[in-house]
Write a protein that holds these residues in place. Structure first.
Motif, PDB file in Angstrom:
ATOM      1  N   VAL A   1      -4.488  16.897   4.150  1.00  0.00           N
ATOM      2  CA  VAL A   1      -3.685  17.153   5.348  1.00  0.00           C
ATOM      3  C   VAL A   1      -4.297  16.403   6.517  1.00  0.00           C
ATOM      4  O   VAL A   1      -5.489  16.083   6.506  1.00  0.00           O
ATOM      5  N   PRO A   2      -3.511  16.098   7.532  1.00  0.00           N
ATOM      6  CA  PRO A   2      -4.074  15.417   8.705  1.00  0.00           C
ATOM      7  C   PRO A   2      -5.217  16.234   9.313  1.00  0.00           C
ATOM      8  O   PRO A   2      -5.212  17.466   9.261  1.00  0.00           O
ATOM      9  N   PRO A   3      -6.192  15.569   9.924  1.00  0.00           N
ATOM     10  CA  PRO A   3      -7.362  16.252  10.465  1.00  0.00           C
ATOM     11  C   PRO A   3      -7.130  16.973  11.789  1.00  0.00           C
ATOM     12  O   PRO A   3      -8.037  17.631  12.292  1.00  0.00           O
ATOM     13  N   ALA A   4      -5.932  16.848  12.360  1.00  0.00           N
ATOM     14  CA  ALA A   4      -5.620  17.501  13.635  1.00  0.00           C
ATOM     15  C   ALA A   4      -4.118  17.756  13.695  1.00  0.00           C
ATOM     16  O   ALA A   4      -3.379  17.410  12.779  1.00  0.00           O
ATOM     17  N   GLY A   5      -3.655  18.349  14.788  1.00  0.00           N
ATOM     18  CA  GLY A   5      -2.252  18.701  14.949  1.00  0.00           C
ATOM     19  C   GLY A   5      -1.302  17.521  15.021  1.00  0.00           C
ATOM     20  O   GLY A   5      -0.122  17.637  14.722  1.00  0.00           O
ATOM     21  N   PHE A   6      -1.803  16.381  15.438  1.00  0.00           N
ATOM     22  CA  PHE A   6      -1.044  15.129  15.525  1.00  0.00           C
ATOM     23  C   PHE A   6      -1.938  14.019  15.010  1.00  0.00           C
ATOM     24  O   PHE A   6      -3.153  14.079  15.230  1.00  0.00           O
ATOM     25  N   PRO A   7      -1.429  13.001  14.381  1.00  0.00           N
ATOM     26  CA  PRO A   7      -0.049  12.740  13.970  1.00  0.00           C
ATOM     27  C   PRO A   7       0.242  13.394  12.619  1.00  0.00           C
ATOM     28  O   PRO A   7      -0.618  14.056  12.048  1.00  0.00           O
ATOM     29  N   ALA A   8       1.440  13.134  12.102  1.00  0.00           N
ATOM     30  CA  ALA A   8       1.778  13.506  10.734  1.00  0.00           C
ATOM     31  C   ALA A   8       1.181  12.452   9.807  1.00  0.00           C
ATOM     32  O   ALA A   8       0.705  11.405  10.251  1.00  0.00           O
ATOM     33  N   GLY A   9       1.222  12.736   8.521  1.00  0.00           N
ATOM     34  CA  GLY A   9       0.666  11.781   7.567  1.00  0.00           C
ATOM     35  C   GLY A   9       1.589  11.564   6.383  1.00  0.00           C
ATOM     36  O   GLY A   9       2.265  12.489   5.916  1.00  0.00           O
ATOM     37  N   TRP A  10       1.598  10.339   5.897  1.00  0.00           N
ATOM     38  CA  TRP A  10       2.381   9.943   4.727  1.00  0.00           C
ATOM     39  C   TRP A  10       1.458   9.931   3.520  1.00  0.00           C
ATOM     40  O   TRP A  10       0.368   9.336   3.572  1.00  0.00           O
ATOM     41  N   TYR A  11       1.876  10.571   2.440  1.00  0.00           N
ATOM     42  CA  TYR A  11       1.108  10.525   1.203  1.00  0.00           C
ATOM     43  C   TYR A  11       1.270   9.142   0.594  1.00  0.00           C
ATOM     44  O   TYR A  11       2.338   8.784   0.110  1.00  0.00           O
ATOM     45  N   SER A  12       0.201   8.355   0.633  1.00  0.00           N
ATOM     46  CA  SER A  12       0.280   6.954   0.208  1.00  0.00           C
ATOM     47  C   SER A  12       0.413   6.792  -1.302  1.00  0.00           C
ATOM     48  O   SER A  12       0.618   5.671  -1.767  1.00  0.00           O
ATOM     49  N   GLY A  13       0.366   7.875  -2.051  1.00  0.00           N
ATOM     50  CA  GLY A  13       0.653   7.823  -3.473  1.00  0.00           C
ATOM     51  C   GLY A  13       2.129   8.032  -3.762  1.00  0.00           C
ATOM     52  O   GLY A  13       2.550   8.003  -4.914  1.00  0.00           O
ATOM     53  N   SER A  14       2.917   8.242  -2.724  1.00  0.00           N
ATOM     54  CA  SER A  14       4.367   8.391  -2.880  1.00  0.00           C
ATOM     55  C   SER A  14       5.036   7.090  -2.439  1.00  0.00           C
ATOM     56  O   SER A  14       4.418   6.254  -1.789  1.00  0.00           O
ATOM     57  N   PRO A  15       6.309   6.920  -2.788  1.00  0.00           N
ATOM     58  CA  PRO A  15       7.006   5.708  -2.349  1.00  0.00           C
ATOM     59  C   PRO A  15       7.094   5.636  -0.825  1.00  0.00           C
ATOM     60  O   PRO A  15       7.063   6.657  -0.136  1.00  0.00           O
ATOM     61  N   ALA A  16       7.201   4.428  -0.316  1.00  0.00           N
ATOM     62  CA  ALA A  16       7.480   4.250   1.109  1.00  0.00           C
ATOM     63  C   ALA A  16       8.903   4.739   1.366  1.00  0.00           C
ATOM     64  O   ALA A  16       9.773   4.613   0.503  1.00  0.00           O
ATOM     65  N   PRO A  17       9.165   5.317   2.528  1.00  0.00           N
ATOM     66  CA  PRO A  17      10.530   5.746   2.831  1.00  0.00           C
ATOM     67  C   PRO A  17      11.532   4.600   2.655  1.00  0.00           C
ATOM     68  O   PRO A  17      11.316   3.497   3.155  1.00  0.00           O
ATOM     69  N   GLY A  18      12.586   4.882   1.918  1.00  0.00           N
ATOM     70  CA  GLY A  18      13.605   3.877   1.632  1.00  0.00           C
ATOM     71  C   GLY A  18      13.469   3.292   0.244  1.00  0.00           C
ATOM     72  O   GLY A  18      14.399   2.668  -0.259  1.00  0.00           O
ATOM     73  N   GLU A  19      12.335   3.503  -0.412  1.00  0.00           N
ATOM     74  CA  GLU A  19      12.128   3.045  -1.782  1.00  0.00           C
ATOM     75  C   GLU A  19      12.547   4.167  -2.731  1.00  0.00           C
ATOM     76  O   GLU A  19      12.663   5.328  -2.340  1.00  0.00           O
ATOM     77  N   LEU A  20      12.751   3.834  -3.998  1.00  0.00           N
ATOM     78  CA  LEU A  20      13.173   4.807  -4.997  1.00  0.00           C
ATOM     79  C   LEU A  20      12.129   5.905  -5.152  1.00  0.00           C
ATOM     80  O   LEU A  20      10.943   5.627  -5.315  1.00  0.00           O
TER      81      LEU A  20
END
Length: 194
Positions: free
Chosen positions: A68-87
């Protein structure tokens, strides 16, 4: 991706507590290396709840749980998942609150089907999604396969904590998960010639 190994941890300690959260040691995090030139999300915008956040990369801890992110901001993307817009399902996590203040996903549970979510990508493009459903699950019954499992289209999963705060374990009892489907992938505009 091995969906069965992924769970969500965090959403504890400082969300309703004034003490600093313990930092996750760098050695305990596994962040998949992205190939050179790989597309990643840089920013997430959710107009209905006034979210406009940069995105950091998240990996897995040694137990196989989503970092999880180390603070309240920012959000984080799980880099083991596809980039948004990819299958497949792109996964973004953020805190509901932190140190008694609203976190990046404080209002996530207010989203409703039809709300727009836009991910700005490192290739200059934008992936636009529409929320299809918002669910709350007990952490002990987290739907790992529904969140991280393979799907036949580009999707987005937004995750935060919710429900009651358990003061004994200093963590929320539930997770809020927003499910969204891609409605449009806007490619970057080519540079203008003079």
């Amino acid at each position: 991706m091995t969906a069965a190994a992924l769970t969500v941890t965090g959403c504890a300690a400082t969300e309703s507590d004034n003490q600093a959260a313990p930092a996750t040691p760098v050695t305990s995090v596994v962040t998949p290396a992205l190939p050179s030139g790989a597309v990643r999300p840089d920013r997430l915008v959710i107009p209905a709840i006034d979210v406009d956040t940069d995105l950091m990369d998240l990996g897995l801890d040694q137990a196989g749980a989503l970092q999880v992110p180390p603070a309240g901001f920012p959000a984080g993307w799980y880099s083991g998942s596809p980039a948004p817009g990819e299958l497949g399902p792109a996964v973004v996590a953020g805190h509901v609150d932190w140190d008694r203040k609203p976190g990046v996903f404080y209002r996530l549970a207010e989203l409703a089907p039809g709300d727009e979510v836009v991910a700005e990508r490192s290739d200059g493009g934008e992936a636009e999604f529409r929320v299809t459903r918002v669910e709350r699950y007990e952490k002990s019954a987290f739907p790992t396969a529904a969140v991280y499992g393979d799907i036949d289209h580009p999707g987005l999963r937004l995750i935060t904590c919710g429900g009651e705060f358990d003061t004994d374990v200093r963590s929320y009892r539930d997770n809020v998960v927003v499910f969204a489907d891609l409605t449009e992938l806007r490619k970057a505009s080519p540079p203008q010639e003079n």
